[in-house]
Design a protein around this motif. Structure first.
Motif, PDB file in Angstrom:
ATOM      1  N   GLU A 111       4.631  -5.724  12.458  1.00  0.00           N
ATOM      2  CA  GLU A 111       3.408  -6.428  12.079  1.00  0.00           C
ATOM      3  C   GLU A 111       2.294  -6.152  13.086  1.00  0.00           C
ATOM      4  OE1 GLU A 111       4.664 -10.443  11.985  1.00  0.00           O
ATOM      5  OE2 GLU A 111       5.699 -10.290  10.049  1.00  0.00           O
ATOM      6  N   LEU A 112       2.655  -6.137  14.370  1.00  0.00           N
ATOM      7  CA  LEU A 112       1.660  -5.892  15.407  1.00  0.00           C
ATOM      8  C   LEU A 112       1.109  -4.479  15.321  1.00  0.00           C
ATOM      9  CD1 LEU A 112       3.447  -7.678  18.392  1.00  0.00           C
ATOM     10  CD2 LEU A 112       1.404  -8.457  17.173  1.00  0.00           C
TER      11      LEU A 112
ATOM     12  N   ASN B  68       8.848 -17.441  14.843  1.00  0.00           N
ATOM     13  CA  ASN B  68       7.457 -17.418  14.401  1.00  0.00           C
ATOM     14  C   ASN B  68       6.625 -16.351  15.100  1.00  0.00           C
ATOM     15  OD1 ASN B  68       7.733 -19.542  12.589  1.00  0.00           O
ATOM     16  ND2 ASN B  68       7.383 -21.104  14.166  1.00  0.00           N
ATOM     17  N   ARG B  69       7.185 -15.694  16.090  1.00  0.00           N
ATOM     18  CA  ARG B  69       6.442 -14.641  16.781  1.00  0.00           C
ATOM     19  C   ARG B  69       6.247 -13.447  15.848  1.00  0.00           C
ATOM     20  NH1 ARG B  69       9.105 -14.169  22.848  1.00  0.00           N
ATOM     21  NH2 ARG B  69       8.304 -16.166  23.657  1.00  0.00           N
ATOM     22  N   PRO B  70       5.108 -12.761  15.974  1.00  0.00           N
ATOM     23  CA  PRO B  70       4.904 -11.560  15.160  1.00  0.00           C
ATOM     24  C   PRO B  70       5.963 -10.499  15.458  1.00  0.00           C
ATOM     25  CG  PRO B  70       2.846 -12.280  16.171  1.00  0.00           C
ATOM     26  CD  PRO B  70       3.943 -13.084  16.802  1.00  0.00           C
ATOM     27  N   ARG B  71       6.375  -9.796  14.428  1.00  0.00           N
ATOM     28  CA  ARG B  71       7.327  -8.717  14.606  1.00  0.00           C
ATOM     29  C   ARG B  71       6.592  -7.471  15.109  1.00  0.00           C
ATOM     30  NH1 ARG B  71      11.951 -11.691  14.344  1.00  0.00           N
ATOM     31  NH2 ARG B  71      12.015 -12.948  12.439  1.00  0.00           N
TER      32      ARG B  71
ATOM     33  N   HIS C 228      -1.150  -4.231  12.361  1.00  0.00           N
ATOM     34  CA  HIS C 228      -2.427  -4.892  12.641  1.00  0.00           C
ATOM     35  C   HIS C 228      -3.372  -3.961  13.395  1.00  0.00           C
ATOM     36  CE1 HIS C 228      -5.381  -7.656  14.329  1.00  0.00           C
ATOM     37  NE2 HIS C 228      -5.045  -7.217  15.524  1.00  0.00           N
TER      38      HIS C 228
END
Length: 272
Positions: free
Chosen positions: A16-17, A10-13, A20
């Motif tokens: 994705e970071l 469930n941690r952001p990849r 963002h």
């Protein structure tokens, strides 16, 4: 084990970071790639998870996006790399020079108020110049950890004595909103919501105002200050990067004369 695997999944990849922060800074893939000296195709592959970036690429991208050091470590960890930036407590021997520098800055600013705060506006240290400003504040607001923004705007804190409270509130909330946009910090967003709900009204400074003063009544005197913020240049430690020194200067000759005379400080000490 199953719970641990679920947390990891469930941690952001890393992609994705990075996407963002690129979106937060309003940059296109093409624009960021050019500034970082990599191809737009490579950046696209990173953001979509088709390529895992090296630590060097991550740091270069983060520098261009002005990502806070704490979040740079998060991105490195998401990519499977070790954090690049230490996070040391001020009490550690390695931070002795930083602590000494903070003390010199605080002492050198006397007799005017100065305070060191962390990323969430909790007081780390302060000089004796702030003591007169705290007269009349509820004792529970002065119990560590002290949040200086809460202390200033809380109805049991400094707020009842701030003569330009709506204007000062507008300044504090606007500054906090800017910090939230820059960092994406959810704790700062929570603090903003709390402060916004305090009474006192909100006015923004006129367009022709060069500075927003803090005008406050202390021991029957009306004092007026403007503030500056000092941070350490090019820090390589998370703790150091998140420290700021808020220094208050007299905005008029009357305030400067009262503080240089020392009457308020002596009065506060005598009452204590």
């Amino acid at each position: 084990m199953a719970t641990r695997l679920a947390e990891l999944s469930n941690r952001p990849r890393v992609g994705e970071l990075i996407r963002h922060w690129r979106s937060t800074r309003h940059l296109t893939q093409q624009g960021l790639a050019i500034e970082c000296g990599i191809s737009a195709r490579h950046l696209s592959f990173i953001e979509t998870g088709r390529s895992n970036p090296s630590p060097q690429v991550i740091i270069r991208v983060c520098e261009e996006l002005d990502v806070p050091l704490r979040h740079r470590n998060d991105i490195l960890l998401a990519a499977g790399h070790a954090p690049a930036y230490s996070e040391s407590a001020l009490a550690e021997p390695s931070m002795e020079r930083v602590s000494a520098a903070l003390i010199r800055l605080l002492d050198g600013h006397m007799p005017f108020p100065a305070v060191v705060v962390d990323r969430h506006w909790f007081m780390v240290d302060a000089n004796d110049g702030i003591d007169p400003l705290l007269t009349g504040c509820a004792p529970e607001l002065l119990e560590p950890p002290v949040n200086v923004l809460t202390l200033s705007l809380h109805p049991d804190g400094m707020a009842p004595r701030i003569r330009n409270l709506p204007q000062w509130r507008g300044h504090v909330l606007a500054r906090l909103e800017h910090q939230i946009r820059a960092t994406g910090d959810v704790e700062l967003a929570r603090l903003h919501d709390e402060l916004r709900d305090y009474p006192g009204g909100t006015d923004h400074a006129p367009l022709d105002s060069l500075l927003v003063p803090l005008t406050i009544a202390v021991d029957g005197e009306e004092l007026s200050f403007f503030s500056t913020t000092t941070v350490f240049g090019t820090p390589m430690d998370v703790t150091v990067a998140e420290l700021a020194i808020e220094s208050f200067f007299p905005a008029d000759e009357h305030t400067g004369r009262i503080l240089r005379d020392g009457a308020l400080s002596r009065h506060s000490v005598d009452e204590a």
